[in-house]
Design an enzyme around this catalytic site. Structure first.
Site, mmCIF file in Angstrom:
data_model
loop_
_atom_site.group_PDB
_atom_site.id
_atom_site.type_symbol
_atom_site.label_atom_id
_atom_site.label_comp_id
_atom_site.label_asym_id
_atom_site.label_seq_id
_atom_site.Cartn_x
_atom_site.Cartn_y
_atom_site.Cartn_z
ATOM 1 N N GLU A 102 51.117 22.184 -23.913
ATOM 2 C CA GLU A 102 52.019 21.280 -24.641
ATOM 3 C C GLU A 102 51.413 20.807 -25.967
ATOM 4 O O GLU A 102 52.106 20.257 -26.816
ATOM 5 C CB GLU A 102 52.395 20.066 -23.784
ATOM 6 C CG GLU A 102 51.235 19.244 -23.251
ATOM 7 C CD GLU A 102 50.744 19.748 -21.887
ATOM 8 O OE1 GLU A 102 50.734 20.981 -21.664
ATOM 9 O OE2 GLU A 102 50.370 18.906 -21.052
ATOM 10 N N LYS A 147 54.075 29.613 -19.925
ATOM 11 C CA LYS A 147 54.110 28.181 -20.250
ATOM 12 C C LYS A 147 52.834 27.884 -21.014
ATOM 13 O O LYS A 147 51.765 27.748 -20.431
ATOM 14 C CB LYS A 147 54.161 27.371 -18.942
ATOM 15 C CG LYS A 147 54.839 26.025 -19.049
ATOM 16 C CD LYS A 147 54.173 25.035 -19.992
ATOM 17 C CE LYS A 147 52.963 24.362 -19.393
ATOM 18 N NZ LYS A 147 52.281 23.489 -20.388
ATOM 19 N N THR A 198 43.449 21.096 -12.364
ATOM 20 C CA THR A 198 44.791 21.685 -12.393
ATOM 21 C C THR A 198 44.800 23.047 -11.690
ATOM 22 O O THR A 198 45.773 23.393 -11.011
ATOM 23 C CB THR A 198 45.294 21.814 -13.840
ATOM 24 O OG1 THR A 198 45.224 20.523 -14.452
ATOM 25 C CG2 THR A 198 46.725 22.294 -13.906
ATOM 26 N N GLY A 199 43.706 23.786 -11.843
ATOM 27 C CA GLY A 199 43.622 25.104 -11.186
ATOM 28 C C GLY A 199 43.780 24.998 -9.678
ATOM 29 O O GLY A 199 44.486 25.808 -9.061
ATOM 30 N N GLY A 217 42.687 26.982 -17.352
ATOM 31 C CA GLY A 217 42.700 25.549 -17.646
ATOM 32 C C GLY A 217 41.613 24.839 -16.869
ATOM 33 O O GLY A 217 40.579 25.426 -16.531
ATOM 34 N N GLU A 237 41.254 30.959 -14.047
ATOM 35 C CA GLU A 237 40.034 30.932 -14.857
ATOM 36 C C GLU A 237 39.841 29.486 -15.296
ATOM 37 O O GLU A 237 40.663 28.943 -16.037
ATOM 38 C CB GLU A 237 40.193 31.885 -16.038
ATOM 39 C CG GLU A 237 38.880 32.265 -16.668
ATOM 40 C CD GLU A 237 38.545 31.405 -17.856
ATOM 41 O OE1 GLU A 237 37.866 30.366 -17.665
ATOM 42 O OE2 GLU A 237 38.967 31.743 -18.965
ATOM 43 N N CYS A 245 35.416 27.457 -22.627
ATOM 44 C CA CYS A 245 35.019 27.474 -21.211
ATOM 45 C C CYS A 245 33.692 28.184 -20.993
ATOM 46 O O CYS A 245 32.979 27.877 -20.042
ATOM 47 C CB CYS A 245 36.115 28.108 -20.365
ATOM 48 S SG CYS A 245 36.589 29.738 -20.938
ATOM 49 N N GLU A 297 31.565 19.073 -17.397
ATOM 50 C CA GLU A 297 31.990 19.856 -18.554
ATOM 51 C C GLU A 297 32.430 18.866 -19.636
ATOM 52 O O GLU A 297 33.394 18.125 -19.446
ATOM 53 C CB GLU A 297 33.154 20.777 -18.173
ATOM 54 C CG GLU A 297 33.553 21.687 -19.316
ATOM 55 C CD GLU A 297 34.703 22.631 -18.970
ATOM 56 O OE1 GLU A 297 35.692 22.183 -18.376
ATOM 57 O OE2 GLU A 297 34.600 23.820 -19.315
HETATM 58 O O1 TXE Z 1 43.743 21.018 -18.938
HETATM 59 P P1 TXE Z 1 44.889 21.398 -17.913
HETATM 60 P P2 TXE Z 1 43.691 19.845 -20.016
HETATM 61 C C1 TXE Z 1 38.995 21.772 -19.256
HETATM 62 C C2 TXE Z 1 38.216 20.958 -20.258
HETATM 63 C C3 TXE Z 1 39.201 19.911 -20.663
HETATM 64 C C4 TXE Z 1 39.902 19.653 -19.362
HETATM 65 C C5 TXE Z 1 41.277 19.032 -19.437
HETATM 66 O O2 TXE Z 1 37.112 20.378 -19.634
HETATM 67 O O3 TXE Z 1 38.577 18.763 -21.149
HETATM 68 O O4 TXE Z 1 40.004 20.921 -18.774
HETATM 69 O O5 TXE Z 1 42.127 19.775 -20.305
HETATM 70 C C6 TXE Z 1 49.077 23.126 -17.628
HETATM 71 N N1 TXE Z 1 50.891 22.850 -12.849
HETATM 72 N N2 TXE Z 1 39.631 22.941 -19.832
HETATM 73 O O6 TXE Z 1 44.120 18.542 -19.424
HETATM 74 O O7 TXE Z 1 45.596 20.199 -17.431
HETATM 75 C C7 TXE Z 1 48.994 22.429 -18.968
HETATM 76 O O8 TXE Z 1 50.277 22.079 -19.414
HETATM 77 C C8 TXE Z 1 50.853 23.886 -13.691
HETATM 78 C C9 TXE Z 1 38.990 24.209 -19.591
HETATM 79 O O9 TXE Z 1 44.425 20.307 -21.213
HETATM 80 O O10 TXE Z 1 44.273 22.287 -16.903
HETATM 81 C C10 TXE Z 1 48.326 23.533 -19.797
HETATM 82 O O11 TXE Z 1 49.302 24.499 -20.185
HETATM 83 N N3 TXE Z 1 50.338 23.806 -14.928
HETATM 84 C C11 TXE Z 1 39.843 25.354 -19.964
HETATM 85 C C12 TXE Z 1 47.346 24.156 -18.809
HETATM 86 O O12 TXE Z 1 47.834 23.799 -17.507
HETATM 87 C C13 TXE Z 1 49.837 22.619 -15.325
HETATM 88 C C14 TXE Z 1 40.746 25.202 -21.101
HETATM 89 C C15 TXE Z 1 45.911 23.630 -18.934
HETATM 90 O O13 TXE Z 1 45.897 22.234 -18.830
HETATM 91 C C16 TXE Z 1 49.833 21.494 -14.466
HETATM 92 C C17 TXE Z 1 41.351 23.890 -21.178
HETATM 93 C C18 TXE Z 1 50.384 21.644 -13.181
HETATM 94 N N4 TXE Z 1 50.433 20.636 -12.295
HETATM 95 C C19 TXE Z 1 40.756 22.823 -20.576
HETATM 96 N N5 TXE Z 1 49.248 20.472 -15.117
HETATM 97 C C20 TXE Z 1 39.234 26.719 -19.948
HETATM 98 N N6 TXE Z 1 39.046 27.285 -18.766
HETATM 99 O O14 TXE Z 1 38.979 27.289 -20.989
HETATM 100 C C21 TXE Z 1 48.885 20.939 -16.338
HETATM 101 N N7 TXE Z 1 49.247 22.231 -16.472
#
Ligand code: TXE
Length: 489
Positions: free
Chosen positions: A180, A177, A234-235, A230, A252, A286, A384
């Site tokens: 989006e 997945k 969400t993690g 992510g 991660e 990250c 962050e």
């Molecule tokens: O991340 P999300 P977002 C950090 C960075 C950024 C913030 C928010 O600070 O500003 O996160 O970004 C999927 N169950 N990083 O909102 O929500 C989502 O569709 C399962 C750090 O974009 O964590 C996407 O595919 N999956 C980071 C993925 O999770 C779900 C990189 C990441 O989105 C979900 C990105 C759920 N309930 C953002 N909700 C890094 N570690 O590099 C969302 N997703």
């Protein structure tokens, strides 16, 4: 490029899916409609998990030799390389990152896929013959099964390649997945994998929102392992989902890394490292070195040089070969970055450069921004920001540097600049992070694992350790010859 349309890729077929809608992706650098992705539903996820399960239980992929799997992965690497410019341009359109960094991402994807191919050949266990007369134990390494992969928007093709080829090398079947915001390269790479000879159902891609399809996928009882990259928020939700069925996971998450410069460093290199640390990939990274710590004795000159060079960075059209900082991922994220910059000013940090949204309404651009004299109590020291915003803090001693660097909820990476090996090793050993790099920054190779501690998550990506996440050990104990009865009744 014209607007691209993507549908789910399930069981080797491009399918419309149960959802009617499409997610429209507009270029963050100008608003043009660049792509449409099918808006997935839980039903689409169910179909994809079913296809992956069938491919894993009955299909040829897990039963092939390591050599055969390596051949497919090497063909995939060739195809990604042959499509380098096209894939890089898709990343630029959807992410807004500068083209030269997008090309680097695709080169990274090729390298990771080739390395994973080599691991397919080396998947092996071990044998114990020292556990008693007549006994031999075989520790075999097997594919973990059907794996759910969830990826973010900042490095779509690269982070996909930190997961997918490693899972495939082990013989797993995948449901991916992608974000989006940036699903294009996932569909493109899945199509290339099919062209490379990957059997149907081994690599499935379902696009859609995290709260619907991401959530359903990571809570699905039909999967055996989840690898997520992510946000920390969400993690933890993903880990809660996987714990329902006691499914293993690797997450991660974010970071707030320190980039520590000692007075005895190669200062020219360290200035460049300070810029790379925070402005690479628009700061949407990250492992970015977003907190710069400079030893007081060199601080004024060093910071002046960092500011001077950062002033010359070109912010704008990500397709321009000279652009250093492109557009941020979307309007909300730009507003979040701008809000944190305002908070930095309000809380008394000294604005040394930038501080403003750039480029008007034509795109989500933010100036290269540097705050000096940032204190640990300030929001910009702790949160962050995920944008081109550097916070600078001065320190006196090794002890101060270690204390300040570790004063964070995160623990992904840290960087140290010093020519003194004693300083480098002393500091590196005391930094609480999965990664430490000295006299270089945001560097790496496919062989080197990435892992976090504290709020940055757990589990491994890349390297032998990253590969082993997709495997499971089985202990096979065999007794041969006469066996003394335990119940001689
Ligand atoms: O991340 P999300 P977002 C950090 C960075 C950024 C913030 C928010 O600070 O500003 O996160 O970004 C999927 N169950 N990083 O909102 O929500 C989502 O569709 C399962 C750090 O974009 O964590 C996407 O595919 N999956 C980071 C993925 O999770 C779900 C990189 C990441 O989105 C979900 C990105 C759920 N309930 C953002 N909700 C890094 N570690 O590099 C969302 N997703």
């Amino acid at each position: 490029m014209s607007t691209r349309s993507y549908h789910h890729f399930i069981g080797g077929e491009v399918v419309d899916g149960a959802g009617r809608g499409a997610i429209e992706r507009r270029s963050p650098a100008g608003g043009r409609l660049v792509a449409r992705y099918a808006e997935g539903t839980p039903d689409d996820i169910d179909l994809a998990v079913e296809a992956a399960r069938a491919a894993f239980e009955q299909g040829p992929w897990p039963r092939m030799s390591g050599l055969q799997r390596a051949e497919v992965l090497n063909r995939l690497a060739d195809l990604i390389r042959d499509n380098r410019e096209r894939l890089a341009r898709i990343e630029v359109e959807e992410v807004g990152k500068p083209i030269r960094f997008a090309r680097g991402d695709i080169d990274g994807a090729v390298g990771l896929t080739r390395y994973a191919a080599s691991l397919a050949m080396q998947m092996a266990g071990s044998v114990y013959t020292n556990i008693g007369a007549g006994k031999t134990a075989l520790l075999t390494r097997e594919a973990v099964g059907v794996v759910a992969l969830v990826t973010p928007w900042n490095f779509p093709a690269l982070i996909l390649s930190q997961k997918v080829p490693f899972a495939l090398a082990a013989g797993c079947a995948v449901v991916l997945k992608p974000s989006e915001f940036t699903s294009g390269s996932a569909f493109e790479i899945a199509a290339l994998a099919a062209e490379a000879g990957l059997p149907a159902g081994v690599f499935n891609v379902v696009s859609g929102y995290g709260a619907t399809v991401g959530d359903h996928l990571t809570a699905h009882p039909g999967i055996d392992f989840v690898s997520f990259t992510g946000s920390t928020r969400t993690g933890s939700r993903v880990v809660a989902n996987t714990s329902r069925h006691l499914v293993k996971s690797s997450v991660e998450l974010g970071g707030k890394s320190a980039n520590i410069v000692f007075a005895d460093a190669d200062l020219e290199a360290a200035v460049d490292g300070a810029l790379m640390g925070v402005f690479f990939n628009n700061g949407e990274c990250c492992v970015s070195g977003s907190r710069l710590f400079v030893q007081s004795s060199i601080a004024d000159d060093f910071i002046a040089k960092v500011v001077e060079r950062s002033r010359r960075l070109k912010v704008g059209d990500p397709f321009d070969e000279d652009t250093d900082i492109g557009a941020l991922i979307d309007e909300q994220h730009l507003a979040k970055v701008a809000g944190l910059v305002r908070t930095g000013i309000e809380e008394g940090a000294e604005l040394a450069l930038g501080g403003k949204v750039a480029g008007g309404s034509a795109g989500h651009f933010h100036e290269a921004t540097i705050f000096d004299r940032v204190e640990p109590g300030m929001t910009i020291f702790r949160e962050e920001i995920f944008g081109p915003v550097l916070s600078v803090t001065r320190f006196e001693t090794v002890e101060d540097a270690v204390r300040l660097a570790n004063d964070t909820a995160y623990g992904l990476s840290n960087y140290v600049w010093s020519k003194n090996i004693d300083t480098v090793l002393t500091v590196a050993k005391r930094l609480k992070s999965g990664w430490v790099q000295a006299n270089t920054v945001i560097d790496g190779a496919p062989q080197l694992p990435l892992t976090g501690v504290k709020g940055s998550g757990f589990g491994y990506e890349m390297g032998q350790a990253g590969f082993e996440e997709f495997t499971q050990l089985k202990t096979l104990l065999i007794h041969t010859g006469p066996r003394a009865p335990v119940f001689p009744v």
